[in-house]
Design a protein around this motif. Structure first.
Motif, PDB file in Angstrom:
ATOM      1  N   PRO A 127       1.143  -1.123   0.118  1.00  0.00           N
ATOM      2  CA  PRO A 127       0.304  -0.113  -0.065  1.00  0.00           C
ATOM      3  C   PRO A 127       0.844   1.048  -0.101  1.00  0.00           C
ATOM      4  O   PRO A 127       0.021   2.081  -0.603  1.00  0.00           O
ATOM      5  N   GLU A 128       2.449   1.502  -0.043  1.00  0.00           N
ATOM      6  CA  GLU A 128       3.240   2.141   0.093  1.00  0.00           C
ATOM      7  C   GLU A 128       3.341   2.419  -1.340  1.00  0.00           C
ATOM      8  O   GLU A 128       3.862   3.628  -1.153  1.00  0.00           O
ATOM      9  N   ARG A 129       2.812   1.893  -2.074  1.00  0.00           N
ATOM     10  CA  ARG A 129       3.662   1.786  -3.761  1.00  0.00           C
ATOM     11  C   ARG A 129       2.272   2.169  -4.545  1.00  0.00           C
ATOM     12  O   ARG A 129       1.036   1.302  -4.185  1.00  0.00           O
ATOM     13  N   GLY A 130       2.955   2.914  -5.829  1.00  0.00           N
ATOM     14  CA  GLY A 130       1.423   2.207  -6.837  1.00  0.00           C
ATOM     15  C   GLY A 130       0.759   3.035  -6.863  1.00  0.00           C
ATOM     16  O   GLY A 130      -0.332   3.457  -7.397  1.00  0.00           O
ATOM     17  N   TRP A 131       1.382   4.311  -6.387  1.00  0.00           N
ATOM     18  CA  TRP A 131       0.292   5.656  -6.252  1.00  0.00           C
ATOM     19  C   TRP A 131       1.035   6.724  -5.794  1.00  0.00           C
ATOM     20  O   TRP A 131       2.375   6.432  -5.260  1.00  0.00           O
ATOM     21  N   ALA A 132       1.020   8.168  -6.395  1.00  0.00           N
ATOM     22  CA  ALA A 132       0.897   8.862  -5.638  1.00  0.00           C
ATOM     23  C   ALA A 132       0.172  10.322  -5.625  1.00  0.00           C
ATOM     24  O   ALA A 132      -1.032  10.307  -6.160  1.00  0.00           O
ATOM     25  N   VAL A 133       1.207  11.162  -4.594  1.00  0.00           N
ATOM     26  CA  VAL A 133       0.217  12.453  -4.426  1.00  0.00           C
ATOM     27  C   VAL A 133       0.126  13.157  -5.308  1.00  0.00           C
ATOM     28  O   VAL A 133       1.232  13.630  -6.110  1.00  0.00           O
ATOM     29  N   ARG A 134      -0.775  13.964  -5.738  1.00  0.00           N
ATOM     30  CA  ARG A 134      -0.931  14.904  -7.154  1.00  0.00           C
ATOM     31  C   ARG A 134      -1.135  16.600  -6.944  1.00  0.00           C
ATOM     32  O   ARG A 134      -0.759  16.940  -7.101  1.00  0.00           O
ATOM     33  N   GLU A 135      -1.748  16.602  -5.964  1.00  0.00           N
ATOM     34  CA  GLU A 135      -2.692  17.344  -5.049  1.00  0.00           C
ATOM     35  C   GLU A 135      -2.610  17.235  -3.354  1.00  0.00           C
ATOM     36  O   GLU A 135      -3.363  16.120  -3.134  1.00  0.00           O
ATOM     37  N   LEU A 136      -2.219  18.089  -2.687  1.00  0.00           N
ATOM     38  CA  LEU A 136      -2.391  18.339  -1.294  1.00  0.00           C
ATOM     39  C   LEU A 136      -2.678  19.646  -0.737  1.00  0.00           C
ATOM     40  O   LEU A 136      -2.596  20.314  -0.741  1.00  0.00           O
ATOM     41  N   ARG A 137      -3.947  19.324   0.078  1.00  0.00           N
ATOM     42  CA  ARG A 137      -4.800  20.622   1.101  1.00  0.00           C
ATOM     43  C   ARG A 137      -4.827  20.886   2.222  1.00  0.00           C
ATOM     44  O   ARG A 137      -5.284  19.478   2.397  1.00  0.00           O
ATOM     45  N   ALA A 138      -4.541  21.148   2.892  1.00  0.00           N
ATOM     46  CA  ALA A 138      -4.557  20.943   4.284  1.00  0.00           C
ATOM     47  C   ALA A 138      -5.281  22.335   4.837  1.00  0.00           C
ATOM     48  O   ALA A 138      -5.611  23.597   4.882  1.00  0.00           O
ATOM     49  N   LEU A 139      -6.067  22.319   5.793  1.00  0.00           N
ATOM     50  CA  LEU A 139      -6.360  23.058   6.943  1.00  0.00           C
ATOM     51  C   LEU A 139      -6.207  22.486   7.925  1.00  0.00           C
ATOM     52  O   LEU A 139      -6.660  21.546   8.760  1.00  0.00           O
ATOM     53  N   VAL A 140      -5.232  23.627   8.824  1.00  0.00           N
ATOM     54  CA  VAL A 140      -5.128  22.934  10.338  1.00  0.00           C
ATOM     55  C   VAL A 140      -6.002  24.597  11.175  1.00  0.00           C
ATOM     56  O   VAL A 140      -6.067  25.135  10.845  1.00  0.00           O
ATOM     57  N   ARG A 141      -6.934  23.515  11.888  1.00  0.00           N
ATOM     58  CA  ARG A 141      -7.610  24.221  12.977  1.00  0.00           C
ATOM     59  C   ARG A 141      -7.838  24.103  14.508  1.00  0.00           C
ATOM     60  O   ARG A 141      -6.825  23.326  15.073  1.00  0.00           O
ATOM     61  N   LEU A 142      -6.596  25.250  14.478  1.00  0.00           N
ATOM     62  CA  LEU A 142      -6.286  25.597  16.161  1.00  0.00           C
ATOM     63  C   LEU A 142      -7.620  26.578  16.703  1.00  0.00           C
ATOM     64  O   LEU A 142      -7.132  27.274  18.026  1.00  0.00           O
ATOM     65  N   ASP A 143      -8.471  26.352  16.266  1.00  0.00           N
ATOM     66  CA  ASP A 143     -10.138  27.544  17.175  1.00  0.00           C
ATOM     67  C   ASP A 143     -10.659  26.538  17.394  1.00  0.00           C
ATOM     68  O   ASP A 143     -11.898  26.830  18.220  1.00  0.00           O
ATOM     69  N   ARG A 144     -10.813  25.248  18.399  1.00  0.00           N
ATOM     70  CA  ARG A 144     -11.390  24.003  18.427  1.00  0.00           C
ATOM     71  C   ARG A 144     -10.631  23.583  19.302  1.00  0.00           C
ATOM     72  O   ARG A 144      -9.710  23.872  19.441  1.00  0.00           O
TER      73      ARG A 144
END
Length: 308
Positions: A127-144
């Motif tokens: 499962p570590e192989r056979g794919w690649a990340v094309r886009e990564l969007r991250a939201l870090v919530r520090l207001d909770r």
């Protein structure tokens, strides 16, 4: 499988070998799965991945002489480089003290040995192989009350039948080195079917996709990480891009009662000390298009003391 791999290697070693600018279009499915080559790689990245994959084959399965011949025929051996396969074969003949006909037979035999080793040593369902990340969007919530990181991945499959993949996540360790308590859940696009610790503050999750993907097929899913132990989830969010990563977008939402003392953008092209200002929603956003491979990019911050 072995015969198919031999044919794919024959295609790759022709002419200029792996130095052709369109070599990613010549990489067959078996070689892509073995070397974990995502679609759209340039020549330099294909060269790097195949060189690394050849280097990982045990000597017992690919002896040193055959390894050198394979790399030379593909155009990856600096001391045996030539523009054409015929020229590289002549250099192999001189290097191995062989006649040219014998050298051609040795090249063919070396690739049969390589294909046999690939078929034997490749974990086709890793499962570590056979794919690649094309886009990564991250939201870090520090207001909770419970800080969280929401990661939206768009991936591309580099082999047929991709049904599972693995993702990891880490947080700062505690000062007493006790285990961190971080939960993970999927918003959409996959299921978590197994999880394990990779130390006191790192976590690994095996995801099952809704359906197996075919090579070049893309898929998007979102995973949410929550720190349940009252300790910080991070004071930065950074990633190290691979060649396939075309976009990283990071958004951080701060608690209005605990605004950061400073927030800054991090990547190789940004001057040191480049600060980011919070907007009216107490957020900052940084976007990285085609981020430079191997260099971390993201957002860092430091907090003012908490209000009392």
């Amino acid at each position: 499988m072995q015969d198919d791999l031999v044919h794919e290697f024959i295609v790759l070693r022709r002419g200029e070998g792996l130095h052709r600018s369109y070599v990613d279009k010549l990489v067959g499915r078996g070689v892509a799965r073995w070397a974990d080559i995502p679609p759209g790689c340039g020549s330099a990245e294909v060269q790097r991945l195949i060189t690394a994959a050849v280097g990982q084959i045990p000597d017992a399965d690919l002896p040193a002489a055959d390894r050198r011949i394979v790399l030379a025929a593909l155009g990856l051996e600096p001391n045996l480089g030539a523009v054409t396969l015929l020229g590289r074969t002549a250099l192999i003949a001189a290097d191995q003290k062989l006649g040219e006909r014998t050298a051609r037979r040795r090249v063919d035999a070396a690739f049969v040995t390589l294909a046999r080793a690939v078929a034997k040593n490749t974990g086709w369902h890793d499962p570590e192989r056979g794919w690649a990340v094309r886009e990564l969007r991250a939201l870090v919530r520090l207001d909770r009350p419970t800080p969280e990181v929401v990661e939206q991945y768009t991936i591309v499959a580099s082999r047929d039948g991709l049904a599972h993949l693995a993702v990891s996540f880490d947080v700062p360790p505690r000062h007493d080195n006790a285990d961190r308590l971080v939960d993970a859940d999927i918003d959409y696009g996959a299921r978590i079917v197994a999880s394990k610790r990779l130390g006191t503050a790192a976590f690994w999750h095996l995801l099952a996709l809704p359906k197996p993907l075919t090579r070049n097929e893309t898929h998007t899913f979102t995973i949410v990480h929550q720190a349940l132990d009252g300790h910080p989830i991070a004071e930065d969010y950074q990633v190290t891009p691979a060649a396939s990563l075309a976009l990283v977008e990071t958004r951080v939402r701060f608690d209005p009662g605990r605004r950061p003392a400073a927030v800054w953008r991090m990547d190789p092209t940004t001057p040191a000390g480049s600060m980011l200002a919070l907007d009216g929603a107490n957020e900052v956003r940084a976007r990285f298009d085609d981020p430079e491979q191997g260099f971390r990019c993201g957002v860092c911050w430091c907090h003012e003391p908490a209000h009392t």
